[in-house]
Scaffold this motif. Structure first.
Motif, PDB file in Angstrom:
ATOM      1  N   UNK A 159       0.811  -1.223   0.000  1.00 27.92           N
ATOM      2  CA  UNK A 159       0.000   0.000   0.000  1.00 27.92           C
ATOM      3  C   UNK A 159       0.846   1.276   0.000  1.00 27.92           C
ATOM      4  N   UNK A 160       1.916   1.383   0.803  1.00 28.63           N
ATOM      5  CA  UNK A 160       2.720   2.613   0.748  1.00 28.63           C
ATOM      6  C   UNK A 160       3.351   2.853  -0.619  1.00 28.63           C
ATOM      7  N   UNK A 161       3.791   1.781  -1.282  1.00 30.36           N
ATOM      8  CA  UNK A 161       4.391   1.930  -2.609  1.00 30.36           C
ATOM      9  C   UNK A 161       3.337   2.370  -3.614  1.00 30.36           C
ATOM     10  N   UNK A 162       2.163   1.744  -3.562  1.00 23.84           N
ATOM     11  CA  UNK A 162       1.084   2.144  -4.458  1.00 23.84           C
ATOM     12  C   UNK A 162       0.701   3.599  -4.248  1.00 23.84           C
ATOM     13  N   UNK A 163       0.633   4.018  -2.998  1.00 21.53           N
ATOM     14  CA  UNK A 163       0.261   5.397  -2.700  1.00 21.53           C
ATOM     15  C   UNK A 163       1.303   6.366  -3.244  1.00 21.53           C
ATOM     16  N   UNK A 164       2.591   6.064  -3.028  1.00 16.51           N
ATOM     17  CA  UNK A 164       3.652   6.933  -3.533  1.00 16.51           C
ATOM     18  C   UNK A 164       3.619   7.005  -5.052  1.00 16.51           C
ATOM     19  N   UNK A 165       3.431   5.852  -5.705  1.00 15.75           N
ATOM     20  CA  UNK A 165       3.379   5.840  -7.167  1.00 15.75           C
ATOM     21  C   UNK A 165       2.166   6.615  -7.676  1.00 15.75           C
ATOM     22  N   UNK A 166       1.031   6.453  -7.013  1.00 16.65           N
ATOM     23  CA  UNK A 166      -0.193   7.141  -7.445  1.00 16.65           C
ATOM     24  C   UNK A 166      -0.015   8.660  -7.390  1.00 16.65           C
ATOM     25  N   UNK A 167       0.476   9.171  -6.268  1.00 17.64           N
ATOM     26  CA  UNK A 167       0.609  10.622  -6.141  1.00 17.64           C
ATOM     27  C   UNK A 167       1.739  11.157  -7.023  1.00 17.64           C
ATOM     28  N   UNK A 168       2.753  10.326  -7.284  1.00 13.46           N
ATOM     29  CA  UNK A 168       3.799  10.744  -8.218  1.00 13.46           C
ATOM     30  C   UNK A 168       3.223  10.880  -9.624  1.00 13.46           C
TER      31      UNK A 168
END
Length: 424
Positions: A332-341
Protein backbone atom coordinates in the motif's frame (compact mmCIF):
# COMPACT_ATOMS: atom_id res chain seq x y z
CA UNK A 1 20.32 -18.73 -40.25
CA UNK A 2 21.78 -20.47 -37.20
CA UNK A 3 25.18 -20.64 -38.91
CA UNK A 4 25.14 -16.90 -39.53
CA UNK A 5 24.24 -16.27 -35.91
CA UNK A 6 27.06 -18.56 -34.76
CA UNK A 7 29.56 -16.83 -37.02
CA UNK A 8 28.38 -13.44 -35.83
CA UNK A 9 28.66 -14.51 -32.21
CA UNK A 10 32.16 -15.91 -32.82
CA UNK A 11 33.31 -12.69 -34.52
CA UNK A 12 31.88 -10.56 -31.72
CA UNK A 13 33.49 -12.79 -29.09
CA UNK A 14 36.85 -12.69 -30.87
CA UNK A 15 36.64 -8.92 -31.21
CA UNK A 16 35.86 -8.69 -27.49
CA UNK A 17 38.86 -10.88 -26.61
CA UNK A 18 41.26 -8.82 -28.73
CA UNK A 19 39.83 -5.57 -27.39
CA UNK A 20 40.24 -6.77 -23.80
CA UNK A 21 43.87 -7.67 -24.54
CA UNK A 22 44.59 -4.24 -26.01
CA UNK A 23 42.83 -2.49 -23.14
CA UNK A 24 44.70 -4.55 -20.58
CA UNK A 25 48.05 -3.85 -22.26
CA UNK A 26 47.25 -0.12 -22.35
CA UNK A 27 46.45 -0.17 -18.65
CA UNK A 28 49.61 -2.11 -17.82
CA UNK A 29 51.79 0.35 -19.74
CA UNK A 30 50.14 3.33 -18.02
CA UNK A 31 49.59 2.14 -14.45
CA UNK A 32 53.17 1.20 -13.62
CA UNK A 33 54.80 4.63 -14.11
CA UNK A 34 51.75 6.62 -13.00
CA UNK A 35 51.23 4.56 -9.86
CA UNK A 36 54.87 4.81 -8.83
CA UNK A 37 55.07 8.53 -9.65
CA UNK A 38 51.96 9.52 -7.74
CA UNK A 39 52.87 7.38 -4.74
CA UNK A 40 56.34 8.95 -4.51
CA UNK A 41 54.91 12.47 -4.92
CA UNK A 42 52.27 11.81 -2.26
CA UNK A 43 54.80 10.50 0.26
CA UNK A 44 57.17 13.42 -0.38
CA UNK A 45 54.39 16.00 -0.12
CA UNK A 46 53.13 14.59 3.17
CA UNK A 47 56.69 14.41 4.49
CA UNK A 48 57.17 18.10 3.66
CA UNK A 49 53.99 19.20 5.46
CA UNK A 50 55.88 20.05 8.71
CA UNK A 51 58.19 22.26 6.63
CA UNK A 52 55.23 24.12 5.16
CA UNK A 53 55.95 23.17 1.54
CA UNK A 54 53.62 20.19 1.76
CA UNK A 55 50.70 22.43 2.71
CA UNK A 56 50.71 23.71 -0.86
CA UNK A 57 51.88 20.63 -2.76
CA UNK A 58 49.75 17.99 -1.02
CA UNK A 59 46.35 19.26 -2.23
CA UNK A 60 47.69 19.44 -5.79
CA UNK A 61 49.15 15.93 -5.65
CA UNK A 62 46.02 14.46 -4.04
CA UNK A 63 43.91 16.12 -6.72
CA UNK A 64 46.03 14.31 -9.29
CA UNK A 65 45.62 11.02 -7.41
CA UNK A 66 41.87 11.55 -7.39
CA UNK A 67 41.89 12.28 -11.13
CA UNK A 68 43.82 9.04 -11.76
CA UNK A 69 41.35 7.09 -9.62
CA UNK A 70 38.40 8.75 -11.38
CA UNK A 71 39.80 7.73 -14.77
CA UNK A 72 40.04 4.17 -13.47
CA UNK A 73 36.43 4.34 -12.29
CA UNK A 74 35.26 5.63 -15.65
CA UNK A 75 37.17 2.95 -17.59
CA UNK A 76 35.81 0.24 -15.29
CA UNK A 77 32.25 1.26 -16.10
CA UNK A 78 32.83 1.85 -19.82
CA UNK A 79 34.91 -1.27 -20.52
CA UNK A 80 33.47 -3.85 -18.11
CA UNK A 81 30.27 -2.32 -16.72
CA UNK A 82 31.76 -2.34 -13.20
CA UNK A 83 30.73 0.67 -11.15
CA UNK A 84 33.25 1.86 -8.57
CA UNK A 85 31.59 4.31 -6.17
CA UNK A 86 33.34 7.35 -4.75
CA UNK A 87 32.15 9.63 -1.96
CA UNK A 88 34.55 12.53 -1.48
CA UNK A 89 33.87 15.01 1.26
CA UNK A 90 33.21 18.51 -0.09
CA UNK A 91 35.72 21.21 0.79
CA UNK A 92 34.36 24.64 1.78
CA UNK A 93 35.40 27.42 -0.58
CA UNK A 94 38.24 29.64 0.56
CA UNK A 95 39.74 27.25 3.09
CA UNK A 96 43.30 27.92 4.21
CA UNK A 97 46.11 25.62 2.99
CA UNK A 98 46.50 24.05 6.43
CA UNK A 99 42.79 23.29 6.74
CA UNK A 100 42.53 22.11 3.14
CA UNK A 101 45.48 19.74 3.45
CA UNK A 102 44.32 18.08 6.65
CA UNK A 103 40.72 17.82 5.49
CA UNK A 104 41.92 16.04 2.39
CA UNK A 105 44.13 13.72 4.43
CA UNK A 106 41.21 13.03 6.76
CA UNK A 107 38.85 12.12 3.91
CA UNK A 108 38.37 8.31 3.89
CA UNK A 109 37.88 8.33 0.11
CA UNK A 110 41.17 10.19 -0.41
CA UNK A 111 42.93 7.63 1.77
CA UNK A 112 41.43 4.83 -0.33
CA UNK A 113 42.64 6.58 -3.50
CA UNK A 114 46.17 6.76 -2.08
CA UNK A 115 46.04 3.16 -0.83
CA UNK A 116 45.16 2.11 -4.38
CA UNK A 117 48.51 3.42 -5.72
CA UNK A 118 50.78 0.61 -4.40
CA UNK A 119 48.14 -1.94 -5.36
CA UNK A 120 47.95 -0.32 -8.80
CA UNK A 121 51.58 -0.97 -9.78
CA UNK A 122 51.78 -4.42 -8.13
CA UNK A 123 48.69 -6.62 -8.27
CA UNK A 124 46.95 -4.07 -10.50
CA UNK A 125 49.81 -4.23 -13.01
CA UNK A 126 49.70 -8.04 -13.08
CA UNK A 127 45.94 -8.22 -13.54
CA UNK A 128 46.05 -5.54 -16.23
CA UNK A 129 48.83 -7.34 -18.14
CA UNK A 130 47.20 -10.77 -17.84
CA UNK A 131 44.65 -10.30 -20.70
CA UNK A 132 47.45 -9.36 -23.11
CA UNK A 133 49.56 -12.32 -21.95
CA UNK A 134 46.64 -14.72 -22.41
CA UNK A 135 46.31 -13.65 -26.04
CA UNK A 136 49.95 -13.05 -27.07
CA UNK A 137 51.62 -16.04 -25.40
CA UNK A 138 49.65 -18.62 -27.45
CA UNK A 139 50.58 -16.68 -30.61
CA UNK A 140 54.25 -17.22 -29.79
CA UNK A 141 53.64 -20.94 -29.34
CA UNK A 142 51.89 -21.18 -32.70
CA UNK A 143 54.83 -19.47 -34.42
CA UNK A 144 57.45 -21.83 -32.97
CA UNK A 145 56.92 -24.66 -35.55
CA UNK A 146 57.14 -22.08 -38.37
CA UNK A 147 60.82 -21.57 -37.56
CA UNK A 148 60.74 -19.25 -34.57
CA UNK A 149 62.26 -22.03 -32.47
CA UNK A 150 65.54 -21.59 -34.39
CA UNK A 151 65.86 -18.05 -33.03
CA UNK A 152 65.29 -19.29 -29.49
CA UNK A 153 67.32 -22.53 -29.38
CA UNK A 154 71.11 -21.92 -29.22
CA UNK A 155 73.65 -23.95 -31.22
CA UNK A 156 74.57 -26.12 -28.26
CA UNK A 157 70.98 -27.48 -28.16
CA UNK A 158 69.98 -25.97 -24.84
CA UNK A 159 66.16 -26.21 -24.81
CA UNK A 160 63.91 -23.18 -24.90
CA UNK A 161 61.09 -23.68 -22.44
CA UNK A 162 57.65 -22.79 -23.70
CA UNK A 163 55.63 -23.08 -20.47
CA UNK A 164 56.57 -26.65 -19.41
CA UNK A 165 57.46 -27.88 -22.94
CA UNK A 166 61.22 -27.95 -23.74
CA UNK A 167 61.66 -26.91 -27.38
CA UNK A 168 64.78 -28.27 -29.11
CA UNK A 169 63.53 -28.91 -32.65
CA UNK A 170 60.55 -29.10 -34.97
CA UNK A 171 58.91 -32.01 -33.15
CA UNK A 172 59.02 -30.39 -29.75
CA UNK A 173 57.95 -27.08 -31.37
CA UNK A 174 54.83 -28.86 -32.65
CA UNK A 175 54.16 -30.01 -29.09
CA UNK A 176 54.48 -26.41 -27.92
CA UNK A 177 52.05 -25.38 -30.66
CA UNK A 178 49.54 -27.93 -29.35
CA UNK A 179 49.86 -26.41 -25.89
CA UNK A 180 49.43 -22.97 -27.47
CA UNK A 181 46.13 -24.08 -29.00
CA UNK A 182 44.92 -25.12 -25.55
CA UNK A 183 46.06 -21.81 -24.12
CA UNK A 184 44.33 -19.98 -26.95
CA UNK A 185 41.04 -21.68 -26.05
CA UNK A 186 41.57 -20.59 -22.45
CA UNK A 187 42.33 -17.05 -23.64
CA UNK A 188 39.20 -17.01 -25.81
CA UNK A 189 37.11 -17.86 -22.79
CA UNK A 190 38.79 -16.00 -19.96
CA UNK A 191 40.48 -12.87 -21.36
CA UNK A 192 37.50 -10.52 -20.78
CA UNK A 193 37.10 -11.99 -17.30
CA UNK A 194 40.75 -11.31 -16.56
CA UNK A 195 40.28 -7.65 -17.46
CA UNK A 196 37.18 -7.53 -15.27
CA UNK A 197 39.23 -9.02 -12.42
CA UNK A 198 41.53 -6.00 -12.59
CA UNK A 199 38.62 -3.62 -12.13
CA UNK A 200 37.05 -5.76 -9.41
CA UNK A 201 40.32 -5.45 -7.54
CA UNK A 202 40.12 -1.68 -8.05
CA UNK A 203 36.56 -1.65 -6.75
CA UNK A 204 37.62 -3.61 -3.68
CA UNK A 205 40.26 -1.01 -2.79
CA UNK A 206 38.79 2.21 -4.20
CA UNK A 207 35.19 1.46 -3.32
CA UNK A 208 35.63 0.23 0.23
CA UNK A 209 32.61 1.30 2.23
CA UNK A 210 31.76 4.10 -0.21
CA UNK A 211 28.56 2.33 -1.22
CA UNK A 212 27.52 2.06 2.42
CA UNK A 213 28.40 5.72 3.01
CA UNK A 214 26.41 6.79 -0.03
CA UNK A 215 23.53 4.59 1.07
CA UNK A 216 23.50 6.19 4.53
CA UNK A 217 23.57 9.65 2.96
CA UNK A 218 20.66 8.85 0.65
CA UNK A 219 18.64 7.31 3.47
CA UNK A 220 19.29 10.36 5.65
CA UNK A 221 18.11 12.69 2.91
CA UNK A 222 15.05 10.62 2.05
CA UNK A 223 14.10 10.30 5.72
CA UNK A 224 14.34 14.06 6.12
CA UNK A 225 12.29 14.57 2.96
CA UNK A 226 9.70 12.07 4.18
CA UNK A 227 9.38 13.87 7.52
CA UNK A 228 9.08 17.26 5.77
CA UNK A 229 6.52 15.87 3.33
CA UNK A 230 4.46 14.34 6.13
CA UNK A 231 4.51 17.61 8.09
CA UNK A 232 3.47 19.56 5.00
CA UNK A 233 0.68 17.06 4.33
CA UNK A 234 -0.60 17.37 7.89
CA UNK A 235 -0.60 21.16 7.58
CA UNK A 236 -2.51 20.90 4.31
CA UNK A 237 -5.12 18.60 5.82
CA UNK A 238 -5.50 20.89 8.83
CA UNK A 239 -5.87 23.94 6.57
CA UNK A 240 -8.39 22.22 4.30
CA UNK A 241 -10.45 21.10 7.27
CA UNK A 242 -10.34 24.54 8.88
CA UNK A 243 -11.15 26.49 5.74
CA UNK A 244 -13.55 24.02 4.19
CA UNK A 245 -15.59 21.37 5.93
CA UNK A 246 -15.17 22.81 9.44
CA UNK A 247 -16.37 26.25 8.36
CA UNK A 248 -19.41 24.76 6.66
CA UNK A 249 -20.24 22.59 9.66
CA UNK A 250 -20.00 25.63 11.97
CA UNK A 251 -22.29 27.59 9.64
CA UNK A 252 -24.71 24.66 9.55
CA UNK A 253 -24.75 24.53 13.37
CA UNK A 254 -25.53 28.25 13.53
CA UNK A 255 -28.32 27.81 10.97
CA UNK A 256 -29.82 24.97 13.01
CA UNK A 257 -29.76 27.15 16.14
CA UNK A 258 -31.56 29.91 14.26
CA UNK A 259 -34.07 27.39 12.91
CA UNK A 260 -34.91 26.30 16.46
CA UNK A 261 -35.87 29.89 17.28
CA UNK A 262 -37.81 30.49 14.04
CA UNK A 263 -39.61 27.18 13.59
CA UNK A 264 -42.70 28.32 15.57
CA UNK A 265 -42.74 32.05 14.75
CA UNK A 266 -41.56 32.09 11.10
CA UNK A 267 -41.85 28.64 9.49
CA UNK A 268 -41.11 30.01 6.00
CA UNK A 269 -37.79 31.46 7.07
CA UNK A 270 -37.04 28.28 8.97
CA UNK A 271 -37.59 26.24 5.77
CA UNK A 272 -35.17 28.46 3.87
CA UNK A 273 -32.54 28.01 6.56
CA UNK A 274 -33.16 24.24 6.52
CA UNK A 275 -32.54 24.21 2.79
CA UNK A 276 -29.35 26.19 3.31
CA UNK A 277 -28.24 23.83 6.09
CA UNK A 278 -28.90 20.86 3.83
CA UNK A 279 -26.81 22.46 1.08
CA UNK A 280 -24.00 23.15 3.56
CA UNK A 281 -24.08 19.53 4.73
CA UNK A 282 -23.83 18.25 1.14
CA UNK A 283 -20.93 20.57 0.36
CA UNK A 284 -19.17 19.66 3.63
CA UNK A 285 -19.56 15.96 2.83
CA UNK A 286 -18.18 16.49 -0.67
CA UNK A 287 -15.19 18.38 0.71
CA UNK A 288 -14.55 15.63 3.24
CA UNK A 289 -14.67 13.06 0.46
CA UNK A 290 -12.20 15.11 -1.60
CA UNK A 291 -9.96 15.38 1.45
CA UNK A 292 -10.07 11.63 2.05
CA UNK A 293 -9.42 11.05 -1.65
CA UNK A 294 -6.35 13.29 -1.37
CA UNK A 295 -5.05 11.25 1.57
CA UNK A 296 -5.68 7.80 0.07
CA UNK A 297 -8.11 7.52 -2.85
CA UNK A 298 -10.77 4.83 -2.32
CA UNK A 299 -10.30 3.55 -5.87
CA UNK A 300 -6.62 2.94 -5.08
CA UNK A 301 -7.42 0.95 -1.97
CA UNK A 302 -10.23 -1.01 -3.61
CA UNK A 303 -9.04 -1.62 -7.16
CA UNK A 304 -5.30 -1.03 -7.22
CA UNK A 305 -2.84 1.29 -8.90
CA UNK A 306 -3.80 0.58 -12.50
CA UNK A 307 -7.48 1.50 -12.10
CA UNK A 308 -6.57 4.46 -9.89
CA UNK A 309 -4.34 5.90 -12.65
CA UNK A 310 -7.09 5.25 -15.19
CA UNK A 311 -9.46 7.21 -12.96
CA UNK A 312 -6.92 10.04 -12.85
CA UNK A 313 -6.70 10.03 -16.63
CA UNK A 314 -10.49 10.25 -16.99
CA UNK A 315 -10.53 13.46 -14.96
CA UNK A 316 -7.91 15.16 -17.12
CA UNK A 317 -8.99 17.88 -19.56
CA UNK A 318 -6.79 16.22 -22.23
CA UNK A 319 -7.17 12.88 -24.01
CA UNK A 320 -5.06 10.31 -22.18
CA UNK A 321 -4.26 6.68 -22.88
CA UNK A 322 -3.27 4.35 -20.04
CA UNK A 323 -1.64 0.95 -20.56
CA UNK A 324 -1.35 -1.31 -17.50
CA UNK A 325 0.47 -4.64 -17.19
CA UNK A 326 0.56 -5.40 -13.48
CA UNK A 327 0.07 -9.07 -12.56
CA UNK A 328 -0.46 -8.18 -8.89
CA UNK A 329 -0.45 -5.40 -6.35
CA UNK A 330 2.43 -3.71 -4.56
CA UNK A 331 2.41 -2.80 -0.89
CA UNK A 332 0.00 0.00 0.00
CA UNK A 333 2.72 2.61 0.75
CA UNK A 334 4.39 1.93 -2.61
CA UNK A 335 1.08 2.14 -4.46
CA UNK A 336 0.26 5.40 -2.70
CA UNK A 337 3.65 6.93 -3.53
CA UNK A 338 3.38 5.84 -7.17
CA UNK A 339 -0.19 7.14 -7.45
CA UNK A 340 0.61 10.62 -6.14
CA UNK A 341 3.80 10.74 -8.22
CA UNK A 342 1.80 9.98 -11.37
CA UNK A 343 -0.82 12.51 -10.31
CA UNK A 344 1.83 15.23 -9.94
CA UNK A 345 3.40 14.39 -13.31
CA UNK A 346 0.02 14.43 -15.06
CA UNK A 347 -0.86 17.75 -13.41
CA UNK A 348 2.45 19.24 -14.57
CA UNK A 349 1.85 17.99 -18.10
CA UNK A 350 -1.61 19.58 -18.22
CA UNK A 351 -0.48 22.90 -16.74
CA UNK A 352 2.89 23.49 -18.33
CA UNK A 353 3.54 21.27 -21.36
CA UNK A 354 1.07 22.68 -23.86
CA UNK A 355 0.36 19.10 -24.93
CA UNK A 356 -2.86 17.90 -26.50
CA UNK A 357 -2.38 14.22 -25.67
CA UNK A 358 -0.85 12.17 -22.86
CA UNK A 359 0.18 8.52 -22.61
CA UNK A 360 0.86 6.55 -19.43
CA UNK A 361 2.34 3.06 -19.21
CA UNK A 362 2.58 0.96 -16.04
CA UNK A 363 4.30 -2.40 -15.84
CA UNK A 364 6.41 -4.50 -13.49
CA UNK A 365 9.64 -6.16 -14.57
CA UNK A 366 12.85 -7.37 -12.91
CA UNK A 367 11.50 -6.55 -9.44
CA UNK A 368 10.75 -2.92 -10.29
CA UNK A 369 7.53 -1.01 -10.84
CA UNK A 370 8.12 1.12 -13.94
CA UNK A 371 5.82 4.00 -14.86
CA UNK A 372 6.27 6.14 -17.97
CA UNK A 373 4.26 9.30 -18.67
CA UNK A 374 4.69 10.86 -22.12
CA UNK A 375 3.18 14.00 -23.60
CA UNK A 376 3.53 15.67 -27.00
CA UNK A 377 4.02 19.16 -25.60
CA UNK A 378 6.73 21.76 -26.06
CA UNK A 379 9.35 20.01 -23.90
CA UNK A 380 11.97 21.71 -21.79
CA UNK A 381 10.97 20.04 -18.50
CA UNK A 382 13.75 19.53 -15.96
CA UNK A 383 14.24 18.38 -12.39
CA UNK A 384 15.27 21.32 -10.23
CA UNK A 385 14.55 23.37 -7.17
CA UNK A 386 11.02 24.68 -7.23
CA UNK A 387 9.98 22.14 -9.83
CA UNK A 388 7.12 19.76 -9.19
CA UNK A 389 9.37 17.01 -10.51
CA UNK A 390 11.80 17.63 -7.64
CA UNK A 391 8.99 16.80 -5.21
CA UNK A 392 8.22 13.65 -7.19
CA UNK A 393 11.88 12.64 -7.02
CA UNK A 394 11.90 13.10 -3.23
CA UNK A 395 8.69 11.09 -2.86
CA UNK A 396 10.12 8.21 -4.90
CA UNK A 397 13.47 8.43 -3.09
CA UNK A 398 11.77 7.39 0.14
CA UNK A 399 11.28 3.95 -1.47
CA UNK A 400 14.67 3.86 -3.27
CA UNK A 401 12.86 4.89 -6.41
CA UNK A 402 14.38 6.93 -9.23
CA UNK A 403 13.06 9.54 -11.63
CA UNK A 404 14.38 10.21 -15.15
CA UNK A 405 13.23 12.97 -17.47
CA UNK A 406 13.78 13.22 -21.23
CA UNK A 407 12.40 16.52 -22.48
CA UNK A 408 14.22 18.10 -25.43
CA UNK A 409 13.08 21.54 -26.53
CA UNK A 410 10.17 21.03 -28.88
CA UNK A 411 9.15 17.82 -27.14
CA UNK A 412 8.08 15.21 -26.56
CA UNK A 413 8.52 14.86 -22.81
CA UNK A 414 8.97 11.43 -21.24
CA UNK A 415 9.02 11.05 -17.46
CA UNK A 416 10.07 7.61 -16.21
CA UNK A 417 9.64 6.48 -12.61
CA UNK A 418 10.96 3.24 -11.13
CA UNK A 419 10.36 1.82 -7.66
CA UNK A 420 11.84 -1.50 -6.52
CA UNK A 421 9.03 -3.67 -5.14
CA UNK A 422 7.38 -7.07 -5.32
CA UNK A 423 3.81 -7.73 -6.37
CA UNK A 424 1.45 -9.98 -4.45
Amino acid sequence: MNTDISHGTFRERTRGVLLAAVQGLTLAVAVLPLGVAFLVLTLLSVAFVPLGIGLFTTPVVLTGVRALADVHRRLAEEWCGIRIPAVHRPLPAGTRPWTRTFRLLGDPQVRRDVLWLPVLFTAGFVTALLPAVLVLYPVEGLLLPAGLWRAYVPADGTPYWYAFVPVTGVTSALGAAGLAVVLLVVAYRYTPRALAAHFRLARKVLGGDAELTERVRVLTETRRDAVDTSAAELRRIERDLHDGAQARLVAMGMDLGTIEMLVEHDPAQAKQLLAQARKNSVEALEELRDLVRGIHPPVLAERGLGDAVRALALRLPLPAEVAVELPGRADAPVESAAYFAVSEVLTNAVKHSGADRIWADLHHTDGRLRITVTDNGRGGAAIGAGSGLAGVERRLGTFDGVLAVSSPVGGPTMVTMEIPCVLS
